[in-house]
Scaffold this active site. Structure first.
Site, PDB file in Angstrom:
ATOM      1  N   GLY A 206     -20.829 -53.573  -1.066  1.00  0.00           N
ATOM      2  CA  GLY A 206     -20.687 -54.535  -0.069  1.00  0.00           C
ATOM      3  C   GLY A 206     -19.455 -55.030  -0.787  1.00  0.00           C
ATOM      4  O   GLY A 206     -18.267 -54.969  -0.813  1.00  0.00           O
ATOM      5  N   SER A 207     -19.446 -56.597  -0.124  1.00  0.00           N
ATOM      6  CA  SER A 207     -18.403 -57.548  -0.657  1.00  0.00           C
ATOM      7  C   SER A 207     -18.310 -58.507  -2.017  1.00  0.00           C
ATOM      8  O   SER A 207     -17.910 -58.880  -2.337  1.00  0.00           O
ATOM      9  CB  SER A 207     -19.036 -59.549  -0.152  1.00  0.00           C
ATOM     10  N   THR A 208     -19.651 -57.681  -2.988  1.00  0.00           N
ATOM     11  CA  THR A 208     -19.079 -57.914  -4.297  1.00  0.00           C
ATOM     12  C   THR A 208     -18.354 -57.017  -4.445  1.00  0.00           C
ATOM     13  O   THR A 208     -17.365 -57.639  -5.844  1.00  0.00           O
ATOM     14  CB  THR A 208     -20.401 -57.598  -5.108  1.00  0.00           C
ATOM     15  N   PHE A 209     -17.861 -55.981  -3.664  1.00  0.00           N
ATOM     16  CA  PHE A 209     -16.593 -55.060  -4.473  1.00  0.00           C
ATOM     17  C   PHE A 209     -15.548 -55.638  -4.797  1.00  0.00           C
ATOM     18  O   PHE A 209     -13.779 -55.004  -4.944  1.00  0.00           O
ATOM     19  CB  PHE A 209     -17.326 -53.446  -3.951  1.00  0.00           C
TER      20      PHE A 209
END
Length: 216
Positions: A206-209
């Site tokens: 998700g956004s951690t990428f």
């Protein structure tokens, strides 16, 4: 049967193993495995029994190969393990089993009237297995496993996994999972513990990428 019961006082068998051996002895089978893949201590114990009963040789040994893992649990989830007949069960031992095992051969054997072999000629030569070299760095693997264990235990987690990659070429320098197990005992290890979560567990970042995209 009395000899087996004496052996059972020093060597441990499961209930099913003990029952199977006793049934075969009572049936009068000409050959019965007592135990395979003996430890050095077990071998010495049985060897002493054999030597003390030379006039009644009913106990003997068969040489076999046994896979040994000198580093114990190190890289256990990568390596996996083998079964009783050295067949790959998990990990690289399973995936690369055809390469590591090699191939058997065929031979024509001529025997005399007493069935003693006096001439052997190969029809197909046996082929030895090939060596496999990993990109894993044993020193990095050791420290990663140690720190992973400490982190999991300090935080009361159920488990954890770590992958260390060389950013220059993508080579895997370490791949660790916890809890760990001994590859030599893989036959008696629950399958969930043997599972390599680093490559068999789906994770959606998700956004951690976004940090990866920003870096690129």
């Amino acid at each position: 049967l009395s000899l087996f019961r004496d052996i059972n006082k020093k060597i441990t068998f499961t209930g099913d193993e003990k029952k199977n051996i006793e049934e075969r002895i009572r049936r009068g089978d000409k050959f019965t495995w007592i135990k395979r893949k003996l430890s050095p201590e077990e071998y010495e114990f049985l060897k002493n029994i054999k030597e003390s009963d030379r006039n009644n040789p009913i106990l003997d040994f068969v040489e076999e190969y046994k896979r040994v893992y000198p580093q114990n649990t190190t890289a256990c989830h990568i390596l996996g393990g083998v079964g009783l007949d050295e067949q790959g069960l998990y990990g690289l031992e399973y995936e690369l089993d055809p390469i590591l095992r090699g191939t058997t051969g065929k031979a024509r054997v001529k025997c005399d009237a007493r069935r003693r072999a006096f001439k052997l000629s190969y029809l197909d030569e046996p082929q030895p297995g090939r060596d496999v070299y990993l990109t894993i760095d044993s020193s990095i693997q050791f420290f990663v496993e140690r720190e992973l264990q400490n982190t999991v235990e300090q935080n009361g987690a159920k488990g954890g996994t770590v992958i260390v990659m060389d950013a220059r070429d993508g080579a895997i320098m370490a791949m660790a999972g916890y809890p760990a197990f001994s590859p030599e005992q893989v036959k008696n290890t629950p399958s969930l513990m043997v599972k390599n979560s680093a490559v068999s567990f789906l994770y959606h970042p998700g956004s951690t990428f976004k940090v990866v995209l920003a870096s690129i």
